[in-house]
Design a protein around this motif. Structure first.
Motif, PDB file in Angstrom:
ATOM      1  N   PHE A 185       0.858  -1.187   0.000  1.00 47.80           N
ATOM      2  CA  PHE A 185       0.000   0.000   0.000  1.00 47.80           C
ATOM      3  C   PHE A 185       0.889   1.230   0.000  1.00 47.80           C
ATOM      4  O   PHE A 185       1.792   1.362   0.824  1.00 47.80           O
ATOM      5  CB  PHE A 185      -0.893  -0.019   1.246  1.00 47.80           C
ATOM      6  CG  PHE A 185      -1.908   1.091   1.280  1.00 47.80           C
ATOM      7  CD1 PHE A 185      -3.072   1.003   0.515  1.00 47.80           C
ATOM      8  CD2 PHE A 185      -1.720   2.203   2.086  1.00 47.80           C
ATOM      9  CE1 PHE A 185      -4.013   2.023   0.549  1.00 47.80           C
ATOM     10  CE2 PHE A 185      -2.668   3.221   2.125  1.00 47.80           C
ATOM     11  CZ  PHE A 185      -3.812   3.129   1.344  1.00 47.80           C
ATOM     12  N   GLU A 186       0.598   2.131  -0.914  1.00 42.57           N
ATOM     13  CA  GLU A 186       1.411   3.338  -1.016  1.00 42.57           C
ATOM     14  C   GLU A 186       0.713   4.520  -0.355  1.00 42.57           C
ATOM     15  O   GLU A 186      -0.458   4.808  -0.648  1.00 42.57           O
ATOM     16  CB  GLU A 186       1.692   3.677  -2.487  1.00 42.57           C
ATOM     17  CG  GLU A 186       2.590   4.912  -2.624  1.00 42.57           C
ATOM     18  CD  GLU A 186       2.893   5.273  -4.071  1.00 42.57           C
ATOM     19  OE1 GLU A 186       2.352   4.593  -4.968  1.00 42.57           O
ATOM     20  OE2 GLU A 186       3.658   6.217  -4.290  1.00 42.57           O
ATOM     21  N   LEU A 187       1.444   5.184   0.518  1.00 40.29           N
ATOM     22  CA  LEU A 187       0.946   6.423   1.110  1.00 40.29           C
ATOM     23  C   LEU A 187       1.336   7.543   0.153  1.00 40.29           C
ATOM     24  O   LEU A 187       2.525   7.760  -0.093  1.00 40.29           O
ATOM     25  CB  LEU A 187       1.589   6.647   2.472  1.00 40.29           C
ATOM     26  CG  LEU A 187       1.482   5.481   3.457  1.00 40.29           C
ATOM     27  CD1 LEU A 187       2.401   5.715   4.645  1.00 40.29           C
ATOM     28  CD2 LEU A 187       0.054   5.317   3.919  1.00 40.29           C
ATOM     29  N   ILE A 188       0.338   8.204  -0.398  1.00 44.12           N
ATOM     30  CA  ILE A 188       0.643   9.229  -1.394  1.00 44.12           C
ATOM     31  C   ILE A 188       0.639  10.618  -0.758  1.00 44.12           C
ATOM     32  O   ILE A 188       1.608  11.344  -0.808  1.00 44.12           O
ATOM     33  CB  ILE A 188      -0.356   9.159  -2.564  1.00 44.12           C
ATOM     34  CG1 ILE A 188      -0.169   7.815  -3.286  1.00 44.12           C
ATOM     35  CG2 ILE A 188      -0.134  10.331  -3.533  1.00 44.12           C
ATOM     36  CD1 ILE A 188      -1.144   7.566  -4.397  1.00 44.12           C
ATOM     37  N   ASP A 189      -0.458  10.987  -0.171  1.00 40.30           N
ATOM     38  CA  ASP A 189      -0.478  12.224   0.593  1.00 40.30           C
ATOM     39  C   ASP A 189      -1.512  12.102   1.695  1.00 40.30           C
ATOM     40  O   ASP A 189      -1.996  10.997   1.977  1.00 40.30           O
ATOM     41  CB  ASP A 189      -0.694  13.453  -0.303  1.00 40.30           C
ATOM     42  CG  ASP A 189      -1.983  13.343  -1.110  1.00 40.30           C
ATOM     43  OD1 ASP A 189      -2.960  12.787  -0.576  1.00 40.30           O
ATOM     44  OD2 ASP A 189      -2.009  13.798  -2.265  1.00 40.30           O
ATOM     45  N   ALA A 190      -1.877  13.228   2.297  1.00 41.08           N
ATOM     46  CA  ALA A 190      -2.680  13.190   3.515  1.00 41.08           C
ATOM     47  C   ALA A 190      -4.079  12.635   3.308  1.00 41.08           C
ATOM     48  O   ALA A 190      -4.763  12.294   4.269  1.00 41.08           O
ATOM     49  CB  ALA A 190      -2.766  14.583   4.121  1.00 41.08           C
ATOM     50  N   ASP A 191      -4.556  12.561   2.078  1.00 41.85           N
ATOM     51  CA  ASP A 191      -5.898  12.022   1.860  1.00 41.85           C
ATOM     52  C   ASP A 191      -5.938  11.070   0.664  1.00 41.85           C
ATOM     53  O   ASP A 191      -6.951  10.944  -0.007  1.00 41.85           O
ATOM     54  CB  ASP A 191      -6.918  13.157   1.683  1.00 41.85           C
ATOM     55  CG  ASP A 191      -6.612  14.023   0.474  1.00 41.85           C
ATOM     56  OD1 ASP A 191      -5.612  13.757  -0.200  1.00 41.85           O
ATOM     57  OD2 ASP A 191      -7.386  14.960   0.221  1.00 41.85           O
ATOM     58  N   HIS A 192      -4.834  10.422   0.403  1.00 44.90           N
ATOM     59  CA  HIS A 192      -4.765   9.600  -0.794  1.00 44.90           C
ATOM     60  C   HIS A 192      -3.774   8.455  -0.606  1.00 44.90           C
ATOM     61  O   HIS A 192      -2.636   8.673  -0.223  1.00 44.90           O
ATOM     62  CB  HIS A 192      -4.329  10.479  -1.977  1.00 44.90           C
ATOM     63  CG  HIS A 192      -4.485   9.816  -3.305  1.00 44.90           C
ATOM     64  ND1 HIS A 192      -4.047  10.387  -4.469  1.00 44.90           N
ATOM     65  CD2 HIS A 192      -5.030   8.627  -3.661  1.00 44.90           C
ATOM     66  CE1 HIS A 192      -4.320   9.584  -5.486  1.00 44.90           C
ATOM     67  NE2 HIS A 192      -4.912   8.510  -5.015  1.00 44.90           N
ATOM     68  N   GLY A 193      -4.238   7.241  -0.853  1.00 46.19           N
ATOM     69  CA  GLY A 193      -3.355   6.083  -0.824  1.00 46.19           C
ATOM     70  C   GLY A 193      -3.585   5.245  -2.061  1.00 46.19           C
ATOM     71  O   GLY A 193      -4.592   5.385  -2.759  1.00 46.19           O
ATOM     72  N   ALA A 194      -2.646   4.381  -2.346  1.00 51.05           N
ATOM     73  CA  ALA A 194      -2.780   3.503  -3.518  1.00 51.05           C
ATOM     74  C   ALA A 194      -2.558   2.061  -3.098  1.00 51.05           C
ATOM     75  O   ALA A 194      -1.570   1.740  -2.429  1.00 51.05           O
ATOM     76  CB  ALA A 194      -1.773   3.904  -4.587  1.00 51.05           C
ATOM     77  N   LEU A 195      -3.498   1.218  -3.492  1.00 46.18           N
ATOM     78  CA  LEU A 195      -3.364  -0.206  -3.197  1.00 46.18           C
ATOM     79  C   LEU A 195      -2.661  -0.858  -4.384  1.00 46.18           C
ATOM     80  O   LEU A 195      -3.233  -0.966  -5.473  1.00 46.18           O
ATOM     81  CB  LEU A 195      -4.749  -0.818  -2.964  1.00 46.18           C
ATOM     82  CG  LEU A 195      -4.767  -2.312  -2.659  1.00 46.18           C
ATOM     83  CD1 LEU A 195      -3.948  -2.636  -1.407  1.00 46.18           C
ATOM     84  CD2 LEU A 195      -6.210  -2.791  -2.465  1.00 46.18           C
ATOM     85  N   LEU A 196      -1.438  -1.264  -4.170  1.00 49.63           N
ATOM     86  CA  LEU A 196      -0.672  -1.887  -5.250  1.00 49.63           C
ATOM     87  C   LEU A 196      -1.029  -3.370  -5.360  1.00 49.63           C
ATOM     88  O   LEU A 196      -1.097  -3.929  -6.441  1.00 49.63           O
ATOM     89  CB  LEU A 196       0.823  -1.728  -4.996  1.00 49.63           C
ATOM     90  CG  LEU A 196       1.296  -0.285  -4.713  1.00 49.63           C
ATOM     91  CD1 LEU A 196       2.791  -0.254  -4.487  1.00 49.63           C
ATOM     92  CD2 LEU A 196       0.900   0.649  -5.842  1.00 49.63           C
ATOM     93  N   ASP A 197      -1.256  -3.977  -4.193  1.00 52.99           N
ATOM     94  CA  ASP A 197      -1.610  -5.387  -4.187  1.00 52.99           C
ATOM     95  C   ASP A 197      -2.086  -5.757  -2.785  1.00 52.99           C
ATOM     96  O   ASP A 197      -1.491  -5.336  -1.800  1.00 52.99           O
ATOM     97  CB  ASP A 197      -0.375  -6.234  -4.559  1.00 52.99           C
ATOM     98  CG  ASP A 197      -0.751  -7.676  -4.846  1.00 52.99           C
ATOM     99  OD1 ASP A 197      -1.669  -7.897  -5.657  1.00 52.99           O
ATOM    100  OD2 ASP A 197      -0.151  -8.570  -4.245  1.00 52.99           O
ATOM    101  N   GLY A 198      -3.184  -6.509  -2.707  1.00 49.06           N
ATOM    102  CA  GLY A 198      -3.621  -6.975  -1.400  1.00 49.06           C
ATOM    103  C   GLY A 198      -4.991  -6.454  -1.013  1.00 49.06           C
ATOM    104  O   GLY A 198      -5.824  -6.135  -1.874  1.00 49.06           O
ATOM    105  N   THR A 199      -5.210  -6.361   0.297  1.00 48.08           N
ATOM    106  CA  THR A 199      -6.530  -6.040   0.823  1.00 48.08           C
ATOM    107  C   THR A 199      -6.432  -4.944   1.876  1.00 48.08           C
ATOM    108  O   THR A 199      -5.573  -5.004   2.761  1.00 48.08           O
ATOM    109  CB  THR A 199      -7.155  -7.302   1.470  1.00 48.08           C
ATOM    110  OG1 THR A 199      -7.232  -8.323   0.480  1.00 48.08           O
ATOM    111  CG2 THR A 199      -8.551  -7.012   1.998  1.00 48.08           C
ATOM    112  N   VAL A 200      -7.309  -3.951   1.754  1.00 47.11           N
ATOM    113  CA  VAL A 200      -7.362  -2.902   2.762  1.00 47.11           C
ATOM    114  C   VAL A 200      -8.820  -2.620   3.126  1.00 47.11           C
ATOM    115  O   VAL A 200      -9.737  -2.898   2.348  1.00 47.11           O
ATOM    116  CB  VAL A 200      -6.702  -1.579   2.289  1.00 47.11           C
ATOM    117  CG1 VAL A 200      -5.227  -1.775   2.033  1.00 47.11           C
ATOM    118  CG2 VAL A 200      -7.406  -1.035   1.059  1.00 47.11           C
ATOM    119  N   TYR A 201      -8.979  -2.096   4.311  1.00 45.24           N
ATOM    120  CA  TYR A 201     -10.310  -1.699   4.773  1.00 45.24           C
ATOM    121  C   TYR A 201     -10.187  -0.271   5.285  1.00 45.24           C
ATOM    122  O   TYR A 201      -9.260   0.047   6.040  1.00 45.24           O
ATOM    123  CB  TYR A 201     -10.776  -2.630   5.897  1.00 45.24           C
ATOM    124  CG  TYR A 201     -11.961  -2.095   6.639  1.00 45.24           C
ATOM    125  CD1 TYR A 201     -13.244  -2.275   6.140  1.00 45.24           C
ATOM    126  CD2 TYR A 201     -11.800  -1.377   7.818  1.00 45.24           C
ATOM    127  CE1 TYR A 201     -14.329  -1.758   6.805  1.00 45.24           C
ATOM    128  CE2 TYR A 201     -12.882  -0.865   8.488  1.00 45.24           C
ATOM    129  CZ  TYR A 201     -14.139  -1.058   7.981  1.00 45.24           C
ATOM    130  OH  TYR A 201     -15.212  -0.531   8.643  1.00 45.24           O
TER     131      TYR A 201
END
Lengths: 559, 175
Positions: A185-201
């Motif tokens: 999971f990539e932390l991009i900025d204060a209100d934005h992330g990117a899921l490269l692979d896997g599962t997030v909630y």
């Protein structure tokens, strides 16, 4: 104390707090405080003043932070992984540290941390600004992470790679994201992330609206909600919405697809939204807020359970997957384990993993292993569905601890009383290896439902019983095997506790085998829902809506 | 994992409300500003991890202070004896008395605001330099052109005056 003594005491306390007290003075201060209650009162008052000054000046006003409107055009993820920098509270100053500490402990509201993160720092550093905080971890293993990542670590933009466990990240805008390994999971900025692979909630409070999770195929833009995203690099993805709503924006399609609570979709790699899928809280770790139990041996004598659950049709849900689940957000269920039944990793292949409840046959004269769930009127509702996975042990016959050895009880509300006491039970009959549902009352006794179902073949089977106003239908492995008129007699609620693994709390007529994914619904599920359950769909995902729409339950009203 | 939003918000409100009292309690026992911050941070984390154990409707502050107490004891175990401000006997006495004082901060806070307004501009500036910007005493001394000892003495005098003022204000309210 004289005014002079008080002045001296104040000075010593002040020097202690300022770190300038000499050892001899400190010893004198301690002696005075030990011997003199008035001095201790003064000490408490002085500390109180210092504490208030500290907070009045250090704490920022707790006012809502105005967030800029979410940008409608959201950038695609910067798929150039860099490892996020973990910064472990290097600042030792009091004002920031206190609020930092508070923020580190709190995963939902982040006003304080936000304010501090945006306050001008005393000593600007060339380090990238943190965009999130690591708020909790559970057995987590970070790949490529050399620095110890502990709760409280600040996270700068970059990629977090989890090879095991879970981690929770709180973004600066208040969004809280659970990362479930394996995950990148990539932390991009204060209100934005990117899921490269896997599962997030993700849980996004009101002030975090607009929070976005991107993949290389689509963006999920939060509109005030709880949602889960799973994404396989180069493969399919799923988006599940538990509360609120989100917009799914495919990178190569317009307009966005809006999903509301209860909806879930599968998104193909390059093929857009393929179709709806059942909402699956288990996939996103939504079931793990309950008491952790790997072994009922530790659950003695009584455990209180609380569960924030999403399916109001469920009166009881026990998945046995390292925990006891109970669908009762308000009143809690009280579950007791007797003689320490254990958890087994033997589960139905259709469930794909986890644990089941193992109930071993006791030696002659010994009481059975069993679970007792406090009586609940919903266990005797007018309409009801019982769903469970069962694997009966074939080589061991029904328990020896009962004189008549008639039935092994998988689950029962019969109680210890006479044969005509109200209640119901699902039983496995000795020798004939059948499954029965028994409804005891003065007017309805031992209703045989599925004598032909062979449970003693050492295989996992899914059993379901559906009660309606005057019908009772049983299913084995998703197929209806019987449908009878239901004689309710004096009713099904005899006020007894629900017992899993025996006829009653005393342990009579116990079951020998494995039980899994036990669910009791307060609604009558239709055949397709039962078939879904038998395919391994988690019980929490099954609602009665489809049954109502299909009209398949109306037969009960015609009789 | 996040618990249901409402429950988390309610728990959060409890923690926020209790911060001053928890800090006061911890500082009373450890007598060291940096250590108090660390122990408070650890206490917050423990409270959050144990949030499922808290029963809504019961006394949150009492529960939080009991957790804080264990964190203070853990801190004391970590520290060498010569670096501890107080011995075990004094800690026990202070710990028995501290919850009551910690719980009575609210009216004192209101009184403090009034008393701060009565300070001279110079004294108010000194307090703000010390508390709002967390400047070290030496740094403040440099800025105001006074000796470190003079600043210590002045800060102490101001705190003592504020303490008296608070007691007086509270006494007047009772009358």
């Amino acid at each position: 104390m004289t005014p002079a003594q008080l002045t001296q005491l104040d000075r010593r306390i002040g020097r202690m707090l300022d770190g300038s007290i000499e050892p001899a003075e400190l010893a004198e201060l301690q002696k005075t405080l030990l011997e003199n209650p008035q001095a201790r009162l003064r000490y408490h008052q002085y500390i109180g003043v210092h504490s208030l000054l500290h907070w009045e000046h250090a704490a920022p006003a707790q006012q809502p932070v105005q967030q800029p409107a979410p940008t409608p055009e959201l950038a695609t993820p910067t798929l150039q992984p860099t490892t996020p920098t973990l910064r472990r509270s290097p600042f030792r100053g009091r004002s920031r540290s206190v609020w930092y500490a508070l923020a580190a402990a709190i995963t939902i509201a982040v006003t304080a941390w936000f304010v501090f993160s945006n306050a001008p720092s005393q000593a600007p550093t060339p380090q990238p600004q943190p965009v999130a905080l690591l708020t909790s971890t559970d057995s987590v293993v970070f790949a490529d992470q050399t620095e110890a990542a502990t709760p409280g670590s600040e996270l700068a933009p970059g990629v977090l790679r989890l090879s095991a466990g879970t981690a929770q990240v709180m973004f600066q805008n208040g969004a809280v994201v659970d990362l479930i390994a394996p995950c990148a999971f990539e932390l991009i900025d204060a209100d934005h992330g990117a899921l490269l692979d896997g599962t997030v909630y993700a849980f996004v409070p009101q002030r975090g609206r607009g929070f976005t999770i991107s993949t290389d195929q689509f963006d999920v833009v939060d509109l005030g909600t709880e949602f889960g995203v799973s994404h396989q690099a180069g493969g399919d993805s799923q988006v599940h919405v538990f509360t609120g709503r989100v917009d799914v924006r495919l990178h190569d399609a317009i307009p966005a697809r809006r999903l509301i609570a209860g909806q879930a979709v599968r998104i193909g790699n390059g093929s857009g939204i393929v179709g709806a899928v059942p909402l699956d809280p288990v996939r996103f770790g939504r079931m793990s807020e309950v008491v952790q139990r790997t072994d009922y041996a530790a659950a003695s004598p009584s455990i209180r359970l609380r569960m924030a659950q999403q399916n109001p049709d469920l009166a009881l849900l026990m998945s046995f997957d390292d925990r006891v689940d109970a669908n009762d957000a308000e009143s809690s269920l009280n579950i007791r384990a007797i003689n320490a039944p254990v958890m087994s990793t033997d589960v139905s292949p259709k469930l794909g993993g986890g644990h089941s409840l193992q109930l071993a046959s006791p030696a002659p004269g010994e009481a059975a292993q069993r679970l007792v769930v406090a009586n609940d009127p919903r266990f005797a509702a007018d309409t009801m569905t019982l769903s469970m996975w069962v694997k009966a042990t074939p080589q061991q016959q029904v328990s020896q601890n009962t004189a008549n050895m008639v039935f092994a009880h998988l689950i029962s509300t019969i109680g210890p009383g006479a044969a005509d006491s109200a209640g119901w039970a699902l039983t496995q009959q000795q020798n004939t290896a059948g499954a029965y549902v028994r409804n005891d009352s003065s007017a309805a006794f031992n209703q045989c439902l599925a004598q032909t179902a062979n449970l003693l073949n050492g295989q996992w089977h899914h059993l379901a019983i559906v009660w309606t106003a005057d019908r009772i239908t049983s299913y084995v492995d998703g197929t209806a095997v019987s449908d009878h008129q239901l004689l309710r007699g004096n009713g099904l609620d005899g006020g007894h506790n629900l017992v899993i693994g025996a006829q009653n709390e005393q342990g009579a007529r116990c079951f020998n085998g494995l039980i899994d994914e036990l669910a009791i619904y307060t609604v009558a599920l239709d055949a397709s829902s039962i078939a879904d359950l038998a395919r391994g769909v988690p019980p929490v995902s099954i609602r009665a809506a489809s049954a109502v729409q299909s009209g398949q339950l109306d037969t009960s009203k015609e009789n | 994992m996040p618990i249901a939003g409402d429950q988390s918000e309610a728990f959060l409100a409890h923690i926020m409300d209790a911060q001053r009292a928890m800090y006061t309690y911890v500082l009373t026992l450890v007598g060291d500003l940096v250590a108090a911050d660390d122990v408070l941070q650890e206490t917050n984390l423990v409270l959050w991890r144990k949030r499922e154990e808290f029963t809504p409707g019961t006394d949150f502050l009492s529960w939080a202070l009991s957790v804080a107490h264990f964190q203070v004891l853990a801190y004391r175990k970590r520290r060498t004896r010569d670096r501890l401000a107080f011995n075990d006997e004094l800690i026990d006495r202070l710990a028995a008395e501290a919850p009551q004082h910690a719980a009575e901060l609210s009216p004192r806070r209101v009184a403090l605001v009034r008393c701060m307004a009565k300070l001279s501009p110079e004294d108010r500036l000194l307090i703000e330099q010390r508390y709002a910007t967390s400047q070290a005493v030496g740094q403040i001394a440099e800025q105001v052109g006074r000796t470190v000892n003079a600043v210590y003495t002045a800060l102490n005098r101001i705190r003592t005056n504020l303490m008296r003022c608070i007691e007086q204000t509270l006494a007047e309210e009772v009358e």
